[in-house]
Design a protein around this motif. Structure first.
Motif, PDB file in Angstrom:
ATOM      1  N   ARG A  76      37.729  17.640   2.867  1.00 13.03           N
ATOM      2  CA  ARG A  76      38.503  17.233   4.370  1.00 13.03           C
ATOM      3  C   ARG A  76      39.255  17.826   5.120  1.00 13.03           C
ATOM      4  O   ARG A  76      40.202  17.480   6.004  1.00 13.03           O
ATOM      5  CB  ARG A  76      39.961  15.681   3.312  1.00 13.03           C
ATOM      6  N   SER A  77      39.660  19.117   5.205  1.00 14.06           N
ATOM      7  CA  SER A  77      40.355  20.159   5.407  1.00 14.06           C
ATOM      8  C   SER A  77      40.041  21.540   5.969  1.00 14.06           C
ATOM      9  O   SER A  77      39.169  21.761   4.768  1.00 14.06           O
ATOM     10  CB  SER A  77      41.940  19.588   5.386  1.00 14.06           C
ATOM     11  N   ASN A  78      40.498  22.389   5.971  1.00 15.53           N
ATOM     12  CA  ASN A  78      40.345  23.484   6.361  1.00 15.53           C
ATOM     13  C   ASN A  78      40.588  24.451   5.055  1.00 15.53           C
ATOM     14  O   ASN A  78      39.660  25.102   4.767  1.00 15.53           O
ATOM     15  CB  ASN A  78      40.773  24.171   7.855  1.00 15.53           C
ATOM     16  N   ASP A  79      41.270  23.421   4.604  1.00 19.12           N
ATOM     17  CA  ASP A  79      42.245  24.720   3.729  1.00 19.12           C
ATOM     18  C   ASP A  79      40.732  23.865   2.122  1.00 19.12           C
ATOM     19  O   ASP A  79      41.032  24.601   0.822  1.00 19.12           O
ATOM     20  CB  ASP A  79      42.991  23.906   2.894  1.00 19.12           C
ATOM     21  N   GLU A  80      39.844  23.225   1.840  1.00 17.81           N
ATOM     22  CA  GLU A  80      39.163  22.545   1.237  1.00 17.81           C
ATOM     23  C   GLU A  80      37.902  23.206   1.227  1.00 17.81           C
ATOM     24  O   GLU A  80      36.935  23.707   1.332  1.00 17.81           O
ATOM     25  CB  GLU A  80      39.518  21.311   0.991  1.00 17.81           C
ATOM     26  N   LEU A  81      37.505  23.107  -0.086  1.00 20.16           N
ATOM     27  CA  LEU A  81      35.859  24.114  -0.797  1.00 20.16           C
ATOM     28  C   LEU A  81      35.432  22.678  -0.855  1.00 20.16           C
ATOM     29  O   LEU A  81      35.566  21.764  -1.367  1.00 20.16           O
ATOM     30  CB  LEU A  81      36.123  25.269  -1.598  1.00 20.16           C
ATOM     31  N   GLY A 111      38.273  28.174  -1.205  1.00 17.19           N
ATOM     32  CA  GLY A 111      38.948  26.766  -1.145  1.00 17.19           C
ATOM     33  C   GLY A 111      39.522  26.071  -1.830  1.00 17.19           C
ATOM     34  O   GLY A 111      39.110  26.243  -3.529  1.00 17.19           O
ATOM     35  N   LEU A 112      40.193  24.805  -1.801  1.00 16.71           N
ATOM     36  CA  LEU A 112      40.931  24.682  -3.183  1.00 16.71           C
ATOM     37  C   LEU A 112      40.166  22.844  -2.843  1.00 16.71           C
ATOM     38  O   LEU A 112      39.362  22.232  -1.623  1.00 16.71           O
ATOM     39  CB  LEU A 112      42.623  23.643  -1.751  1.00 16.71           C
ATOM     40  N   ILE A 113      39.748  22.653  -4.756  1.00 20.42           N
ATOM     41  CA  ILE A 113      39.679  21.954  -5.035  1.00 20.42           C
ATOM     42  C   ILE A 113      40.452  21.244  -5.909  1.00 20.42           C
ATOM     43  O   ILE A 113      41.177  21.681  -6.477  1.00 20.42           O
ATOM     44  CB  ILE A 113      37.780  22.131  -6.030  1.00 20.42           C
ATOM     45  N   PRO A 114      40.017  19.383  -6.174  1.00 20.61           N
ATOM     46  CA  PRO A 114      40.414  18.893  -7.056  1.00 20.61           C
ATOM     47  C   PRO A 114      40.185  19.620  -9.042  1.00 20.61           C
ATOM     48  O   PRO A 114      39.027  19.640  -8.786  1.00 20.61           O
ATOM     49  CB  PRO A 114      40.241  17.014  -7.454  1.00 20.61           C
ATOM     50  N   ALA A 115      41.335  20.075  -9.451  1.00 19.68           N
ATOM     51  CA  ALA A 115      41.699  20.476 -10.559  1.00 19.68           C
ATOM     52  C   ALA A 115      41.067  19.752 -11.273  1.00 19.68           C
ATOM     53  O   ALA A 115      40.347  20.264 -12.451  1.00 19.68           O
ATOM     54  CB  ALA A 115      43.096  20.690 -11.642  1.00 19.68           C
ATOM     55  N   ASN A 116      40.158  18.401 -11.647  1.00 17.38           N
ATOM     56  CA  ASN A 116      39.642  17.462 -12.270  1.00 17.38           C
ATOM     57  C   ASN A 116      38.504  17.397 -12.172  1.00 17.38           C
ATOM     58  O   ASN A 116      37.431  16.843 -12.919  1.00 17.38           O
ATOM     59  CB  ASN A 116      40.437  16.245 -12.941  1.00 17.38           C
ATOM     60  N   TYR A 117      37.926  18.567 -11.110  1.00 13.83           N
ATOM     61  CA  TYR A 117      36.213  18.681 -10.219  1.00 13.83           C
ATOM     62  C   TYR A 117      36.117  19.633 -11.337  1.00 13.83           C
ATOM     63  O   TYR A 117      34.423  20.121 -10.823  1.00 13.83           O
ATOM     64  CB  TYR A 117      36.197  18.618  -8.874  1.00 13.83           C
ATOM     65  N   VAL A 118      36.836  20.851 -11.973  1.00 17.63           N
ATOM     66  CA  VAL A 118      36.096  21.810 -12.606  1.00 17.63           C
ATOM     67  C   VAL A 118      35.993  22.083 -13.663  1.00 17.63           C
ATOM     68  O   VAL A 118      37.187  21.012 -14.178  1.00 17.63           O
ATOM     69  CB  VAL A 118      36.562  22.793 -11.591  1.00 17.63           C
ATOM     70  N   ALA A 119      34.931  22.509 -14.569  1.00 12.42           N
ATOM     71  CA  ALA A 119      35.466  22.930 -16.220  1.00 12.42           C
ATOM     72  C   ALA A 119      35.251  24.782 -15.908  1.00 12.42           C
ATOM     73  O   ALA A 119      34.226  24.544 -15.922  1.00 12.42           O
ATOM     74  CB  ALA A 119      34.520  21.471 -16.602  1.00 12.42           C
TER      75      ALA A 119
END
Length: 228
Positions: A76-81, A111-119
């Motif tokens: 949703r922004s340039n900082d996110e992936l 980039g940034l991803i919500p932590a609970n979206y990765v394992a």
């Protein structure tokens, strides 16, 4: 004379040490003569002992840990992936509720991803809905006590104290209970030393079918809290 003074008046040891120092300090290298240590780390890599110089091995590089995206996420922004479910990632660092991650295939963007979206991907555990990877006890309890979960909800996470072991966190009667999953010398998984399993999936499946053995039911995997 020194030996006589030290023998007859040992209580004046500090005075004798001042007059006749027992230790001789090495000469300081003369920088003007070019006798300069260019890389102190190189010198420190060897230790002199009575049996000769011993080389100190360089610290081993920590292997890159492999993560997988559990869900699709649109930046949703340039900082996110932006990632797709199943994308392989390396996590660079944690930033609050997000992680700074880098894709290991395709564009190799970061980039940034919500932590609970990765394992953390170990032995393909990330394919299981109950596997939550590297989250701590407090986060596990917060997730399981959320309104979308009920008694019987559970998850499996990496142990905080032993990175090669795991923990089952399960909700029962409005509380969260934690059970350590240990590894035997041959790599088998067990909660009780009475029974062990070849894989983590087999262990979870057994306790789902035999809740009395664990003491709490394992009915449904914890409902994932998605970021809006």
């Amino acid at each position: 004379m020194e030996d006589c003074c030290r023998y007859c008046m040992p209580c004046l040891g500090r005075l004798w040490n001042w007059i006749w120092p027992e230790f001789r300090y090495p000469n300081v290298p003369n920088h003007s003569s070019g006798d300069v240590i260019e890389n102190p780390a190189t010198e420190a890599a060897r230790i002199s002992t009575v049996s000769g110089d011993v080389s100190v091995p360089s610290p081993k590089k920590r292997p890159v840990q492999l993560y997988a995206a559990l869900f699709d996420f649109e930046a949703r922004s340039n900082d996110e992936l932006t990632v797709k479910e199943g994308d392989k990632l390396s996590v660079i660092e944690k930033r609050g509720d997000y992680v700074l991650a880098k894709k290991l295939t395709g564009s190799l963007q970061s980039g940034l991803i919500p932590a609970n979206y990765v394992a953390l991907l170990q032995d393909e555990f990330a394919k299981h809905k109950w596997y939550y990877g590297n989250i701590n006890r407090v986060k596990a309890e917060k997730l399981l006590l959320a309104s979308q979960n009920k008694d019987g909800s559970f998850l499996v996470r990496i142990s905080e104290s032993h990175s090669d072991e795991y923990t089952i966190s399960a909700r029962s009667e409005g509380k969260v209970y934690h059970f350590r999953i240990q590894r035997s010398s041959i790599g088998a998984y067990f909660v009780s030393d009475k029974i062990s399993f070849a894989t983590l999936g087999e262990l979870v499946s057994y306790y789902q079918k035999n809740p009395r053995s664990l003491g709490v039911p394992l009915e449904e995997p914890c409902a994932q809290q998605r970021k809006q």
